[in-house]
Design an enzyme around this catalytic site. Structure first.
Site, PDB file in Angstrom:
ATOM      1  N   ARG A  49      18.718 -17.435  -7.266  1.00  0.00           N
ATOM      2  CA  ARG A  49      19.608 -18.797  -7.639  1.00  0.00           C
ATOM      3  C   ARG A  49      19.751 -18.667  -9.151  1.00  0.00           C
ATOM      4  O   ARG A  49      20.327 -19.185  -9.693  1.00  0.00           O
ATOM      5  CB  ARG A  49      18.701 -19.944  -7.364  1.00  0.00           C
ATOM      6  CG  ARG A  49      18.570 -20.211  -5.930  1.00  0.00           C
ATOM      7  CD  ARG A  49      17.817 -21.437  -5.670  1.00  0.00           C
ATOM      8  NE  ARG A  49      18.470 -22.608  -6.178  1.00  0.00           N
ATOM      9  CZ  ARG A  49      19.349 -23.412  -5.382  1.00  0.00           C
ATOM     10  NH1 ARG A  49      19.450 -22.890  -4.070  1.00  0.00           N
ATOM     11  NH2 ARG A  49      19.881 -24.418  -5.703  1.00  0.00           N
ATOM     12  N   LYS A  85      23.433 -17.199  -6.748  1.00  0.00           N
ATOM     13  CA  LYS A  85      23.873 -17.444  -5.358  1.00  0.00           C
ATOM     14  C   LYS A  85      24.545 -18.801  -5.060  1.00  0.00           C
ATOM     15  O   LYS A  85      25.558 -18.997  -4.160  1.00  0.00           O
ATOM     16  CB  LYS A  85      22.626 -17.396  -4.408  1.00  0.00           C
ATOM     17  CG  LYS A  85      22.841 -17.420  -2.874  1.00  0.00           C
ATOM     18  CD  LYS A  85      23.337 -16.216  -2.329  1.00  0.00           C
ATOM     19  CE  LYS A  85      23.743 -16.465  -0.895  1.00  0.00           C
ATOM     20  NZ  LYS A  85      24.873 -15.417  -0.389  1.00  0.00           N
ATOM     21  N   LYS A  90      33.628  -8.369  -2.993  1.00  0.00           N
ATOM     22  CA  LYS A  90      32.267  -7.674  -2.890  1.00  0.00           C
ATOM     23  C   LYS A  90      32.205  -6.620  -4.023  1.00  0.00           C
ATOM     24  O   LYS A  90      31.095  -6.555  -4.568  1.00  0.00           O
ATOM     25  CB  LYS A  90      32.142  -6.956  -1.465  1.00  0.00           C
ATOM     26  CG  LYS A  90      32.027  -7.794  -0.508  1.00  0.00           C
ATOM     27  CD  LYS A  90      30.705  -8.558  -0.275  1.00  0.00           C
ATOM     28  CE  LYS A  90      30.864 -10.004  -1.142  1.00  0.00           C
ATOM     29  NZ  LYS A  90      31.023 -11.171  -0.348  1.00  0.00           N
ATOM     30  N   GLU A 105      31.837  -7.980  -7.575  1.00  0.00           N
ATOM     31  CA  GLU A 105      30.595  -8.850  -7.719  1.00  0.00           C
ATOM     32  C   GLU A 105      29.454  -8.134  -8.026  1.00  0.00           C
ATOM     33  O   GLU A 105      28.745  -8.394  -8.856  1.00  0.00           O
ATOM     34  CB  GLU A 105      30.596  -9.632  -6.459  1.00  0.00           C
ATOM     35  CG  GLU A 105      29.356 -10.848  -6.286  1.00  0.00           C
ATOM     36  CD  GLU A 105      29.733 -11.570  -5.012  1.00  0.00           C
ATOM     37  OE1 GLU A 105      30.218 -11.088  -4.287  1.00  0.00           O
ATOM     38  OE2 GLU A 105      29.080 -12.861  -4.980  1.00  0.00           O
ATOM     39  N   CYS A 139      19.752 -21.781 -10.827  1.00  0.00           N
ATOM     40  CA  CYS A 139      18.552 -22.324 -10.919  1.00  0.00           C
ATOM     41  C   CYS A 139      17.708 -22.730  -9.635  1.00  0.00           C
ATOM     42  O   CYS A 139      17.961 -23.306  -8.898  1.00  0.00           O
ATOM     43  CB  CYS A 139      18.277 -23.605 -12.226  1.00  0.00           C
ATOM     44  SG  CYS A 139      19.056 -23.229 -13.640  1.00  0.00           S
ATOM     45  N   TRP A 149      19.357 -20.061 -14.679  1.00  0.00           N
ATOM     46  CA  TRP A 149      20.788 -19.558 -14.628  1.00  0.00           C
ATOM     47  C   TRP A 149      21.594 -20.227 -15.763  1.00  0.00           C
ATOM     48  O   TRP A 149      21.834 -21.753 -15.547  1.00  0.00           O
ATOM     49  CB  TRP A 149      21.533 -19.884 -13.410  1.00  0.00           C
ATOM     50  CG  TRP A 149      23.131 -19.141 -13.405  1.00  0.00           C
ATOM     51  CD1 TRP A 149      23.203 -17.793 -13.124  1.00  0.00           C
ATOM     52  CD2 TRP A 149      24.155 -19.717 -13.684  1.00  0.00           C
ATOM     53  NE1 TRP A 149      24.536 -17.532 -13.120  1.00  0.00           N
ATOM     54  CE2 TRP A 149      25.190 -18.693 -13.639  1.00  0.00           C
ATOM     55  CE3 TRP A 149      24.640 -20.859 -13.945  1.00  0.00           C
ATOM     56  CZ2 TRP A 149      26.466 -18.805 -13.836  1.00  0.00           C
ATOM     57  CZ3 TRP A 149      25.750 -21.224 -14.250  1.00  0.00           C
ATOM     58  CH2 TRP A 149      26.821 -20.113 -14.027  1.00  0.00           C
ATOM     59  N   GLU A 205      38.437 -10.109  -0.143  1.00  0.00           N
ATOM     60  CA  GLU A 205      37.064 -10.220   0.264  1.00  0.00           C
ATOM     61  C   GLU A 205      36.362  -8.729  -0.096  1.00  0.00           C
ATOM     62  O   GLU A 205      35.576  -8.760  -0.927  1.00  0.00           O
ATOM     63  CB  GLU A 205      36.866 -10.520   1.524  1.00  0.00           C
ATOM     64  CG  GLU A 205      35.427 -10.589   1.804  1.00  0.00           C
ATOM     65  CD  GLU A 205      34.194 -11.539   1.105  1.00  0.00           C
ATOM     66  OE1 GLU A 205      35.004 -12.164   0.204  1.00  0.00           O
ATOM     67  OE2 GLU A 205      33.048 -11.369   1.317  1.00  0.00           O
ATOM     68  N   HIS A 263      56.092  -6.312  -6.388  1.00  0.00           N
ATOM     69  CA  HIS A 263      56.434  -7.308  -7.238  1.00  0.00           C
ATOM     70  C   HIS A 263      55.708  -7.259  -8.727  1.00  0.00           C
ATOM     71  O   HIS A 263      55.871  -8.451  -9.465  1.00  0.00           O
ATOM     72  CB  HIS A 263      56.352  -8.673  -6.651  1.00  0.00           C
ATOM     73  CG  HIS A 263      57.165  -9.102  -5.619  1.00  0.00           C
ATOM     74  ND1 HIS A 263      58.398  -8.964  -5.434  1.00  0.00           N
ATOM     75  CD2 HIS A 263      57.020  -8.866  -4.254  1.00  0.00           C
ATOM     76  CE1 HIS A 263      58.974  -8.938  -4.548  1.00  0.00           C
ATOM     77  NE2 HIS A 263      58.026  -9.335  -3.605  1.00  0.00           N
ATOM     78  N   ASN A 296      17.458 -28.299 -12.306  1.00  0.00           N
ATOM     79  CA  ASN A 296      18.585 -27.622 -12.241  1.00  0.00           C
ATOM     80  C   ASN A 296      19.809 -28.573 -12.138  1.00  0.00           C
ATOM     81  O   ASN A 296      19.660 -29.742 -11.552  1.00  0.00           O
ATOM     82  CB  ASN A 296      18.363 -27.107 -10.618  1.00  0.00           C
ATOM     83  CG  ASN A 296      19.665 -26.562 -10.036  1.00  0.00           C
ATOM     84  OD1 ASN A 296      20.630 -26.170 -10.639  1.00  0.00           O
ATOM     85  ND2 ASN A 296      19.814 -26.803  -8.526  1.00  0.00           N
ATOM     86  N   GLY A 297      21.034 -28.368 -12.806  1.00  0.00           N
ATOM     87  CA  GLY A 297      22.038 -29.326 -12.858  1.00  0.00           C
ATOM     88  C   GLY A 297      22.468 -29.374 -14.369  1.00  0.00           C
ATOM     89  O   GLY A 297      22.045 -28.381 -15.140  1.00  0.00           O
TER      90      GLY A 297
HETATM   91  C1  AGP Z   1      30.361 -14.384  -2.484  1.00  0.00           C
HETATM   92  O1  AGP Z   1      29.517 -13.193  -2.290  1.00  0.00           O
HETATM   93  C2  AGP Z   1      29.815 -15.316  -3.526  1.00  0.00           C
HETATM   94  N1  AGP Z   1      28.431 -15.054  -3.747  1.00  0.00           N
HETATM   95  C3  AGP Z   1      30.633 -16.563  -3.715  1.00  0.00           C
HETATM   96  O2  AGP Z   1      31.897 -16.442  -3.922  1.00  0.00           O
HETATM   97  C4  AGP Z   1      30.177 -17.651  -2.549  1.00  0.00           C
HETATM   98  O3  AGP Z   1      30.665 -17.254  -1.415  1.00  0.00           O
HETATM   99  C5  AGP Z   1      30.716 -18.875  -3.256  1.00  0.00           C
HETATM  100  O4  AGP Z   1      30.149 -19.337  -4.338  1.00  0.00           O
HETATM  101  C6  AGP Z   1      30.610 -20.019  -2.136  1.00  0.00           C
HETATM  102  O5  AGP Z   1      29.215 -20.506  -1.909  1.00  0.00           O
HETATM  103  P1  AGP Z   1      28.781 -21.324  -0.628  1.00  0.00           P
HETATM  104  O6  AGP Z   1      29.622 -20.487   0.652  1.00  0.00           O
HETATM  105  O7  AGP Z   1      27.268 -21.317  -0.591  1.00  0.00           O
HETATM  106  O8  AGP Z   1      29.607 -22.763  -0.721  1.00  0.00           O
END
Ligand code: AGP
Length: 612
Positions: free
Chosen positions: A27, A607, A488, A491, A2, A74, A484, A508, A100-101
């Site tokens: 956000r 984000k 990517k 995501e 949000c 969100w 990672e 395994h 937001n929250g």
């Molecule tokens: C990564 O591409 C993501 N958007 C997500 O995993 C992010 O890294 C995670 O939410 C942690 O966020 P921060 O680094 O702001 O704590």
């Protein structure tokens, strides 16, 4: 999670709010809305979907005003719909709330308010705040009504209130969700994050939890929830507007991938001396690091991409600084009853500094007497303020949901920390230390050269764009790279299933899935177990999987093990996760682009994850 913007100043406020919301769209983007006092009362407009919908709905409206609030949602409580979108109003429609929250005790509050005759329209937790303020305002002035309402909330909130009864004020408050105040010339803002206001002002006030602000165009009056006045100086943020714009790139993600050499350079700047002989940190961080004892152990906590950086950190800190390290997902750490003590440093890694799980993790650590160091990108963020010391990454604002430059900057900060601890603990021969320091100094150049992989990657992306399952495999320092790389892709390309594994783990279980043509991205850069990685490649090829291998430049032998090959600059193994991150990000980006995915704002994500 949000985005909130509040504005008080001069017309046209609708454009100002829409502009702020556009910069906060990362956000949350399942619905958006605004409320403006337009002379006749409170006008509220909301739309489901991206901000463009709201923009179109407001086109051609002749009215405007001097005070308004806006929100990108969100969804947490209640599906994305116009009714559930913010702002939420009270029964009389004269006050509007953006939030937001999560109000955890909303069900109980709602039942009480309904019994008192309040009519609810949405399924959200937020709406209770509007009715609580309305109820309290029957007996008290607006500021006191807002304060009393806030005291009843359990959970997290950043909240802004606009009311027809006080057209010269906005009220805002925060508890575990971010909210800043921006001060301009004859205008003032509330915002969830700095980029929302950068076009108008760089002067901000960072609020603490349980603080409430009465905002007018002349400034901000801060009090605690108990009514005590707070004096807080404003600060000037160093980010400029250009850093929060796309500047000709098709997406923020692509721009941020290309910013990595500069971000790493900024993170090293003034910390690693030109001759690579010395490290320097700011006073607070130096003081903190000098207090670490001989028996210190590190517990790294983080989420998502930052967690992957932490996993790389574990390898390097143990190998070179000989310090025991445990890495935990912050969301697990806080609930698993970790054993911490005075000889434990909890290292929180976070881009935003607002991730709810990581924030809760450091709070838990402090209650158990542990020290807290943060690697963080956002000055003034909650984690930066609550940690005992901060090693800032200087990546500039990261807007795309998919983290790229923050990741390589976090790795850069971890390299600095490793070298520092190796020096003070005397765990490396001086010549070896010097070699690594020089290697670190070359990192921005290596990242720049790694960007040259974009051309071959575009061709490879075309070849694999239709695939729906990918494995990413690596070992040692590049096991986290595999995690990672897969993160990517899944995501930003939600139709694709991608998983990262330690290559040695395939036998395994997961290898059973390999079928003809299944793409497997292998990170096979130079390492002491390179040959074992190649054996793992052959195990996949024996089952007709297609191996896209990322190897070190100059490795002529690797081509015969790969259906597709990308080479990256040769480097010490510990620096390779930063270098291979670049082609992994570019591969995800170009596959997503060919699949016409919404790259900067993938569905269901936001984000900054400020809720549990
Ligand atoms: C990564 O591409 C993501 N958007 C997500 O995993 C992010 O890294 C995670 O939410 C942690 O966020 P921060 O680094 O702001 O704590």
């Amino acid at each position: 999670m949000c985005g909130i913007i509040g504005y008080i100043g001069k017309p046209p406020v609708i454009e100002t709010i829409l502009d702020g919301l556009a910069r906060l769209e990362y956000r949350g983007y399942d619905s958006s809305g605004l409320a403006v006092l337009n002379g006749q009362g409170l006008y509220v407009c909301k739309r489901v979907g991206k901000l463009q919908g709201l923009r179109e709905a407001l086109k051609g409206h002749a009215f405007d005003g001097h005070i308004a609030v806006g929100h990108n949602r969100w969804a947490t409580h209640g599906s994305p719909s116009e009714i559930n979108a913010h702002p939420h109003t009270d029964c009389s429609g004269s006050l509007a709330i953006v939030h937001n929250g999560i109000v955890e005790n909303y069900a109980e509050l709602k039942a009480r308010l309904q019994a008192q005759g309040h009519q609810f329209r949405s399924e959200t937790d937020t709406e209770v705040i509007a009715h609580l303020v309305e109820e309290q305002a029957k007996r008290a002035p607006l500021a006191e009504a807002f304060r009393s309402a806030l005291k009843e909330l359990r959970g997290s909130y950043a909240v802004v209130l606009l009311s027809t009864s006080e057209p010269q004020h906005l009220y805002g408050a925060r508890s575990s969700s971010p909210l800043i105040v921006g001060l301009g010339k004859g205008e003032a803002f509330f915002a969830s994050d700095v980029p929302a206001i950068l076009a108008r002002t760089r002067r901000v006030i960072y609020l603490n939890d349980h603080e409430m602000v009465e905002l007018s165009s002349a400034g901000a009056k801060i009090t605690t929830l108990d009514g005590r006045a707070v004096t807080r100086r404003s600060s000037l943020v160093s980010w400029d507007l250009a850093s929060a714009q796309k500047e000709g790139f098709a997406h923020f993600m692509l721009k941020e991938i290309h910013e990595q050499p500069a971000a790493a350079e900024q993170t090293l700047f003034n910390r690693l001396a030109q001759d690579a002989g010395q490290l320097a940190f700011d006073r607070r961080t130096s003081g903190f690091l000098s207090r670490l004892g001989a028996h210190e152990r590190l517990v790294i906590i983080a989420c998502g991409t930052a967690y992957h950086a932490g996993l790389v950190g574990e390898y390097m800190l143990e190998e070179f600084a000989k310090i025991p390290v445990v890495v935990d997902l912050a969301s697990e750490f806080r609930y698993r009853g970790p054993m911490l003590d005075r000889d434990t440093t909890v290292l929180a890694i976070t881009q935003s500094g607002e991730t709810a799980d990581t924030l809760a993790g450091i709070r838990l650590a402090k209650t158990q007497g542990a020290k807290v160091l943060a690697i963080c990108n956002v000055m003034g963020s909650s984690i930066a303020r609550e940690a005992d010391a901060v090693l800032y990454t200087h990546a500039g604002p990261e807007i795309a949901v998919a983290s790229t430059k923050a990741y390589t900057s976090q790795l850069t900060a971890l390299y600095l920390l490793t070298l520092h601890l190796a020096k003070v603990r005397a765990t490396l021969e001086p010549a070896r230390w010097q070699e690594l320091a020089q290697g670190l100094q070359r990192l921005p150049t290596l990242l720049q050269r790694a960007l040259a992989t974009e051309r071959p990657i575009k061709a490879i992306a075309r070849r694999y764009a239709a695939a729906r399952d990918f494995y990413y495999l690596g070992r040692r320092y590049n096991f986290p790279s595999a995690l990672e790389g897969a993160l990517k892709l899944k995501e930003i390309c939600p139709r694709i299933h991608a998983e990262g594994y330690a290559a040695g783990e395939m036998k395994h279980g997961p290898i059973s899935l390999i079928r003809k043509g299944w793409p497997v991205v292998f990170i096979a850069t130079d390492s002491p177990i390179y040959e074992k990685v190649i054996s793992n490649v052959e195990e996949i090829r024996a089952r007709k999987g297609e191996c896209l291998v990322i190897a070190s430049e100059g490795n002529k032998a690797v081509a015969r093990h790969a259906e597709a090959l990308i080479t990256v600059p040769k480097t010490e193994e510990l620096f390779s996760p930063a270098v291979v991150a670049v082609p992994l990000q570019l591969l995800a980006y170009h596959i997503a682009r060919l699949n016409k995915c919404d790259i900067d704002q993938p569905p269901n994500l936001a984000k900054s994850v400020t809720v549990e």
